[in-house]
Design a protein around this motif. Structure first.
Motif, PDB file in Angstrom:
ATOM      1  N   PHE A 294       0.829  -1.202   0.000  1.00 30.28           N
ATOM      2  CA  PHE A 294       0.000   0.000   0.000  1.00 30.28           C
ATOM      3  C   PHE A 294       0.860   1.247   0.000  1.00 30.28           C
ATOM      4  O   PHE A 294       0.583   2.218  -0.703  1.00 30.28           O
ATOM      5  CB  PHE A 294      -0.933   0.012   1.222  1.00 30.28           C
ATOM      6  N   VAL A 295       1.913   1.198   0.823  1.00 32.51           N
ATOM      7  CA  VAL A 295       2.784   2.372   0.880  1.00 32.51           C
ATOM      8  C   VAL A 295       3.507   2.553  -0.454  1.00 32.51           C
ATOM      9  O   VAL A 295       3.624   3.661  -0.967  1.00 32.51           O
ATOM     10  CB  VAL A 295       3.799   2.247   2.040  1.00 32.51           C
ATOM     11  N   ALA A 296       3.972   1.438  -1.031  1.00 28.08           N
ATOM     12  CA  ALA A 296       4.676   1.531  -2.308  1.00 28.08           C
ATOM     13  C   ALA A 296       3.778   2.133  -3.382  1.00 28.08           C
ATOM     14  O   ALA A 296       4.150   3.080  -4.073  1.00 28.08           O
ATOM     15  CB  ALA A 296       5.158   0.144  -2.734  1.00 28.08           C
ATOM     16  N   PHE A 297       2.576   1.592  -3.513  1.00 27.56           N
ATOM     17  CA  PHE A 297       1.686   2.081  -4.566  1.00 27.56           C
ATOM     18  C   PHE A 297       1.148   3.466  -4.269  1.00 27.56           C
ATOM     19  O   PHE A 297       0.814   4.219  -5.184  1.00 27.56           O
ATOM     20  CB  PHE A 297       0.537   1.091  -4.803  1.00 27.56           C
ATOM     21  N   SER A 298       1.056   3.812  -2.986  1.00 29.99           N
ATOM     22  CA  SER A 298       0.566   5.158  -2.684  1.00 29.99           C
ATOM     23  C   SER A 298       1.535   6.214  -3.193  1.00 29.99           C
ATOM     24  O   SER A 298       1.119   7.306  -3.571  1.00 29.99           O
ATOM     25  CB  SER A 298       0.327   5.334  -1.187  1.00 29.99           C
ATOM     26  N   SER A 299       2.827   5.892  -3.245  1.00 31.68           N
ATOM     27  CA  SER A 299       3.776   6.851  -3.824  1.00 31.68           C
ATOM     28  C   SER A 299       3.423   7.121  -5.274  1.00 31.68           C
ATOM     29  O   SER A 299       3.387   8.267  -5.719  1.00 31.68           O
ATOM     30  CB  SER A 299       5.203   6.310  -3.770  1.00 31.68           C
ATOM     31  N   LEU A 300       3.137   6.051  -6.012  1.00 31.38           N
ATOM     32  CA  LEU A 300       2.752   6.218  -7.407  1.00 31.38           C
ATOM     33  C   LEU A 300       1.419   6.945  -7.507  1.00 31.38           C
ATOM     34  O   LEU A 300       1.216   7.776  -8.399  1.00 31.38           O
ATOM     35  CB  LEU A 300       2.670   4.852  -8.097  1.00 31.38           C
ATOM     36  N   GLY A 301       0.524   6.625  -6.579  1.00 35.10           N
ATOM     37  CA  GLY A 301      -0.780   7.291  -6.580  1.00 35.10           C
ATOM     38  C   GLY A 301      -0.644   8.785  -6.368  1.00 35.10           C
ATOM     39  O   GLY A 301      -1.298   9.588  -7.043  1.00 35.10           O
ATOM     40  N   ILE A 302       0.208   9.169  -5.435  1.00 33.14           N
ATOM     41  CA  ILE A 302       0.429  10.594  -5.187  1.00 33.14           C
ATOM     42  C   ILE A 302       0.996  11.251  -6.433  1.00 33.14           C
ATOM     43  O   ILE A 302       0.574  12.343  -6.839  1.00 33.14           O
ATOM     44  CB  ILE A 302       1.377  10.796  -3.993  1.00 33.14           C
ATOM     45  N   ALA A 303       1.956  10.569  -7.063  1.00 36.13           N
ATOM     46  CA  ALA A 303       2.570  11.140  -8.264  1.00 36.13           C
ATOM     47  C   ALA A 303       1.526  11.363  -9.347  1.00 36.13           C
ATOM     48  O   ALA A 303       1.464  12.423  -9.971  1.00 36.13           O
ATOM     49  CB  ALA A 303       3.667  10.213  -8.778  1.00 36.13           C
ATOM     50  N   PHE A 304       0.663  10.366  -9.551  1.00 38.10           N
ATOM     51  CA  PHE A 304      -0.341  10.470 -10.598  1.00 38.10           C
ATOM     52  C   PHE A 304      -1.382  11.526 -10.272  1.00 38.10           C
ATOM     53  O   PHE A 304      -1.613  12.466 -11.042  1.00 38.10           O
ATOM     54  CB  PHE A 304      -1.002   9.105 -10.810  1.00 38.10           C
ATOM     55  N   LEU A 305      -2.004  11.391  -9.111  1.00 36.17           N
ATOM     56  CA  LEU A 305      -3.075  12.321  -8.757  1.00 36.17           C
ATOM     57  C   LEU A 305      -2.565  13.746  -8.607  1.00 36.17           C
ATOM     58  O   LEU A 305      -3.291  14.711  -8.864  1.00 36.17           O
ATOM     59  CB  LEU A 305      -3.758  11.872  -7.464  1.00 36.17           C
ATOM     60  N   GLY A 306      -1.302  13.870  -8.216  1.00 36.61           N
ATOM     61  CA  GLY A 306      -0.741  15.202  -8.024  1.00 36.61           C
ATOM     62  C   GLY A 306      -0.741  16.053  -9.281  1.00 36.61           C
ATOM     63  O   GLY A 306      -0.649  17.271  -9.215  1.00 36.61           O
ATOM     64  N   PHE A 307      -0.838  15.391 -10.448  1.00 35.56           N
ATOM     65  CA  PHE A 307      -0.857  16.140 -11.701  1.00 35.56           C
ATOM     66  C   PHE A 307      -2.232  16.677 -12.040  1.00 35.56           C
ATOM     67  O   PHE A 307      -2.382  17.438 -12.995  1.00 35.56           O
ATOM     68  CB  PHE A 307      -0.405  15.238 -12.859  1.00 35.56           C
ATOM     69  N   LEU A 308      -3.238  16.236 -11.320  1.00 33.58           N
ATOM     70  CA  LEU A 308      -4.606  16.537 -11.745  1.00 33.58           C
ATOM     71  C   LEU A 308      -5.253  17.640 -10.934  1.00 33.58           C
ATOM     72  O   LEU A 308      -6.444  17.888 -11.077  1.00 33.58           O
ATOM     73  CB  LEU A 308      -5.464  15.262 -11.625  1.00 33.58           C
ATOM     74  N   VAL A 309      -4.493  18.298 -10.070  1.00 32.41           N
ATOM     75  CA  VAL A 309      -5.157  19.193  -9.123  1.00 32.41           C
ATOM     76  C   VAL A 309      -4.709  20.648  -9.176  1.00 32.41           C
ATOM     77  O   VAL A 309      -5.180  21.460  -8.392  1.00 32.41           O
ATOM     78  CB  VAL A 309      -4.944  18.694  -7.667  1.00 32.41           C
ATOM     79  N   TRP A 310      -3.825  20.990 -10.130  1.00 31.38           N
ATOM     80  CA  TRP A 310      -3.155  22.286 -10.029  1.00 31.38           C
ATOM     81  C   TRP A 310      -4.062  23.503  -9.965  1.00 31.38           C
ATOM     82  O   TRP A 310      -3.704  24.506  -9.380  1.00 31.38           O
ATOM     83  CB  TRP A 310      -2.170  22.432 -11.197  1.00 31.38           C
ATOM     84  N   ALA A 311      -5.222  23.430 -10.591  1.00 30.70           N
ATOM     85  CA  ALA A 311      -6.032  24.656 -10.662  1.00 30.70           C
ATOM     86  C   ALA A 311      -6.673  25.027  -9.332  1.00 30.70           C
ATOM     87  O   ALA A 311      -7.383  26.032  -9.254  1.00 30.70           O
ATOM     88  CB  ALA A 311      -7.082  24.527 -11.745  1.00 30.70           C
ATOM     89  N   HIS A 312      -6.404  24.225  -8.265  1.00 27.07           N
ATOM     90  CA  HIS A 312      -6.905  24.701  -6.981  1.00 27.07           C
ATOM     91  C   HIS A 312      -6.112  25.934  -6.527  1.00 27.07           C
ATOM     92  O   HIS A 312      -6.495  26.603  -5.577  1.00 27.07           O
ATOM     93  CB  HIS A 312      -6.911  23.604  -5.906  1.00 27.07           C
TER      94      HIS A 312
END
Lengths: 553, 114, 236
Positions: A294-312
């Motif tokens: 879970f911790v390993a994949f959460s790093s990838l999850g953060i990387a991916f989702l982190g690209f989708l939120v900038w306009a906040h």
């Protein structure tokens, strides 16, 4: 669960310390400036980022001094603008983005993988030189009058109206970006192609997973910053209207482009911190991290989702409401993988044999402070709340909780955790704990009042404020003083330890990982024989057994 | 030297071999070249015809096909390991995400400021 | 620091015996890699990561282009009419030709065809040079017509003066996009010179041709950027 404690694991004795290591292998300034050794390059970076940290800290301290009184009496508003701009630029581009990857990634990652070096050692050295060139631009700009646009360089002020060295600093940031890109590239190829025999993906330390995710973000996001800065420079020089509304351009387009990088950039800053936390939690609880995958994949999850939120960052800038709603929803999502990490680290502590060495103190500070910072990020992601607290000290407190309470705490944890490995010396534990305490107390005293004062309306980037905010501001400045002492002390005692510290053995913490299977400091080629990995990640009994066999052999 | 016992077969921990030997046929390069020429002619020819909004779409589709030919054959991706495919696809995917979310703002701004 | 191997060293690695042993003495094997295979895979993957970030770099620029194209369609059309599509098409053919010669050079390097590979690289360089030269001519024409954005922009869209500002914006994108592209080509040309030297020296063969391949990757990428630039700037 292992029965050995840190103090009586069999291979800690320093008597087997290697005479020749990467530090004394060659002498002379050129052997450092022209090195291809990732360990020496990491040390070069360590010096550079520390200098910039001090510079950025001085700007912060000047700001806090001004904010002791409600009137803007210490500096003119123009000068104050320059202070917060330079504080941001120096801290973000020259400290937070490079620090953990370029110091610990460079030093520890190849050793953790059982490799002799990174995939492209010369490129690694080039990375440092590029960083220094960018840094020189930064220093020149600071000396010749600074910049006053905010580290965000919003147009059209930065392109049309500011009378400061915008072009030069933009060029400096552009150049430094390449350093980041090359480092990320190096890490990705090394992780993919240079792992030791037996080191499959799910045997990797979680540090590697997080550094991998960081490198992915670096590769995909930084070029967007590069092109944004290029367009900024074009507009500044030609005075055309790419982002200037008076000439037909859209200033919000600039903000979109800028934040498309700069939001993932905050994940470039926090993921390496999380990488260190995972290692330290495992080491100081003597346990495998709970929920490794879970911790390993959460790093990838953060990387991916982190690209989708900038306009906040653009909620109140003039984007469409529908777009804002989409981004608000996505922002809520990105908290999930971060929370997964926090839950898993905390679960690891349960029924663990926890030891309270300095790194662990920083780790606990991180977990608490990062949680507060992250949760306040959720508040800001809610449109209604953001309308109220945008551009106030609430936002300032939020990101400092993550960047300072999070990343810098993790950085300090990493420094202390790997200090014996890097230098072959132990730091003085009592001083380490005192400094950690000072940092924690100083940090909270500095930044918690900022949540309060921001919520009731104090705007950011102002050097004068309404008198009713003064008490909280004074508390904040007092905290900053304590924090400064907390950061200064390690510089002193770590320096002291280089000559007078207790000599460290191969594995002073009794931790699991290939870096603890080689001497402290490591030999130039990291390992005398390519290691073969037969143990699972954080498998204490198997690792200790393998090490004992190696030692007996 | 290390004993390489029971390697997990994921191709990515080194197994000790020389550079990949696959060499494409000489003819294939010329075939792709002529295809690219033909597509260039097509794209210029279609641009001379007014199709309204479709012009842009057609031009982009042709460009994408040309890019695919270059990527798959000139850049050898068709013979490359899976990791290469992942890198190429990811970069275009990210670009698509960028375009999609940027336009989610620009196309839903109801007010006519321009 | 390894001294430069002579041609003799490369043709006679000096070891009979199993394949594996030869590689340890290969003059271009870097010490931190186990063998040439790992080195080749690492270098190629590294170049692909670099190309990926370049895709994002130009992609960001294209994104801004498309947004303004959507905002100012008439100005974009007017701006595009200032580009000579025949020259653009000819240049496209030149560049795709250089892609062919580059691909053939990689093929040749892999087959240790020293003279053929050198010839292909030289042709690539020449075609690339023609491309940049033609672009330089186009730039000179535009500047002469007063289309260079900024204070030098003296052009007025006579049939529709309101479009003038939009045309200037288009030209800003034109110069930025093709300028960055040309810059990448010039860097590529410099790299080609170095590779011509290395190829003529006989560095490459079936067990070591990676550098030529990654040069090819870079060159093909620059070609792909142009494949999109041409219709977007010349054929609106």
């Amino acid at each position: 669960m292992t029965s050995t404690t840190i103090d009586d694991a069999p291979f800690i004795e320093p008597s087997t310390r290697q005479r020749r290591n990467y530090l004394n292998d060659e002498y002379g300034v050129l052997s450092w400036l022209l090195t291809r050794d990732h360990k020496r390059i990491a040390i070069l970076y360590l010096f550079s980022v520390t200098v910039f940290f001090v510079v950025g800290g001085i700007f912060a301290f000047l700001m806090r001094l001004e904010l002791l009184t409600p009137e803007g009496d210490m500096f003119t508003s123009d000068t104050y603008n320059k202070l917060f701009t330079l504080h941001g630029i120096v801290m973000i581009f020259f400290f937070l983005i490079p620090a953990i990857p370029a110091v610990f990634g460079n030093f520890i990652l190849p050793i953790m993988l059982g490799a002799k070096d990174l995939a492209f050692p010369k490129l690694n050295l080039l990375s440092w030189y590029i960083y220094m060139v960018g840094g020189v631009f930064g220093v020149i700009v600071i000396i010749t009058g600074g910049v006053d646009t905010g580290w965000t360089f919003y147009t059209p002020f930065s392109t049309q109206y500011s009378n400061t060295k915008v072009f030069a600093i933009t060029l400096g940031a552009f150049i430094t970006g390449f350093s980041s890109i090359l480092t990320g590239l190096n890490f990705l190829v090394t992780i993919h192609r240079m792992r030791a025999p037996g080191l499959t993906w799910f045997r990797l330390p979680l540090f590697v997973w997080s550094m991998y995710a960081t490198s992915v973000v670096i590769m995909l996001a930084t070029p967007i910053l590069a092109i944004t800065l290029v367009l900024l420079m074009v507009e500044r020089v030609l005075q055309v209207g790419i982002f200037d509304p008076a000439l037909g351009g859209d200033p919000v387009l600039y903000q979109h482009m800028f934040w498309f990088y700069s939001h993932p950039a905050v994940y470039i800053m926090i993921l390496p911190g999380m990488a260190i936390i995972s290692e330290c939690v495992a080491a100081f609880t003597r346990k495998r991290i709970f929920g490794y995958k879970f911790v390993a994949f959460s790093s990838l999850g953060i990387a991916f989702l982190g690209f989708l939120v900038w306009a906040h960052h653009l909620f109140v800038a003039g984007i469409s409401v529908y777009s804002a709603m989409i981004f608000s929803f996505l922002t809520m999502l990105v908290a999930v993988p971060s929370a997964i990490k926090v839950f898993n680290w905390t679960a690891t502590l349960y029924k663990a044999s926890v030891s309270w060495q300095t790194p662990m103190l920083y780790v606990l500070g991180f977990i608490g402070l990062f949680t507060i910072g992250g949760v306040t990020g959720l508040f800001l992601g809610a449109l209604g709340i953001d309308v109220h607290v945008h551009d106030s000290y609430f936002v300032v407190a939020h990101f400092h909780y993550i960047m300072v309470g999070g990343t810098i705490m993790a950085y300090m944890a990493g420094i202390h955790y790997w200090w014996p490995k890097i230098t072959g010396r132990m730091y003085p534990e009592w001083w380490g704990r005192l400094s950690a305490l000072l940092v924690f107390v100083g940090f909270n005293l500095t930044f918690f009042p900022q949540f309060l004062v921001g919520y009731v309306g104090m705007p950011r980037r102002y050097h004068a404020y309404a008198p009713e905010f003064q008490v909280l501001n004074v508390l904040s400045t007092a905290g900053a003083t304590v924090l400064a002492v907390g950061y200064l002390l390690p510089m002193l005692y770590l320096g002291w330890s280089l000559k007078f510290g207790r000599k460290a053995g191969t594995n002073p913490w009794g931790a699991v990982g290939l870096e603890w299977a080689t001497s402290s400091p490591p030999p130039k080629e990291n390992f005398h024989h390519t290691p073969v990995v037969t143990w699972e990640a954080y498998d204490y009994p198997a690792f200790l057994k393998a090490m004992k066999e190696t030692q007996d052999a | 030297m290390a004993q390489i016992q029971s390697q997990p077969n994921d191709h990515e921990t080194y197994t000790g071999h020389a550079a990949p030997h696959h060499q494409a046929s000489l003819v294939s390069y010329f075939v792709i070249f002529f295809a690219l020429m033909a597509l260039t002619v097509i794209t210029v020819w279609i641009s001379r015809i007014d199709l309204g909004a479709m012009n842009t779409l057609v031009a982009m589709v042709v460009a994408i096909i040309k890019a695919l030919l270059v990527i798959l054959w000139f850049m050898h991706v068709i013979h490359s390991p899976r990791m290469t495919w992942i890198v190429v696809i990811s970069s275009f995917l990210w670009l698509a995400v960028m375009f999609a979310l940027f336009f989610s703002d620009y196309l839903t701004r109801a007010w006519n400021i321009y | 620091m390894r001294s430069n191997p002579t041609l003799h060293d490369l043709q006679h690695p000096g070891h009979e015996g199993e394949e594996g042993h030869d590689e340890h003495h290969h003059p271009f094997l870097q010490h931190h890699f186990e063998d040439l295979g790992q080195q080749h895979e690492a270098s190629t993957l590294g170049m692909w990561f670099f190309v990926a970030q370049e895709i994002l770099f130009f992609g960001g620029l294209f994104c801004c282009y498309f947004i303004y194209r959507e905002m100012y369609p008439a100005a974009w059309k007017a701006g595009s009419h200032h580009q000579n599509w025949q020259i653009g098409a000819a240049n496209t053919i030149v560049l795709i030709g250089s892609s062919l010669t580059m691909a053939l050079a990689v093929w040749g390097a892999q087959g240790a065809k020293r003279k053929f590979t050198t010839l292909m690289l030289v042709l690539t360089l020449i075609l690339g040079g023609i491309f940049v030269g033609v672009k330089g001519y186009e730039y000179a024409e535009h500047i002469h017509e007063g289309l260079f954005p900024g204070s030098a922009f003296t052009y007025v869209q006579h049939d529709n003066p309101q479009l003038t500002r939009g045309v200037e914006l288009f030209m800003t994108f034109y110069f930025t996009m093709t300028g960055l592209h040309a810059l990448h080509m010039i860097i590529g040309a410099g790299l080609l010179l170095w590779f011509i030297k290395r190829t003529w020296r006989g560095d490459f063969g079936p067990e070591y041709y990676g550098p030529v391949e990654i040069m090819g990757l870079y060159w093909h990428f620059v070609d792909i950027v142009w494949i999109f630039l041409f219709p977007l700037l010349y054929l609106v």
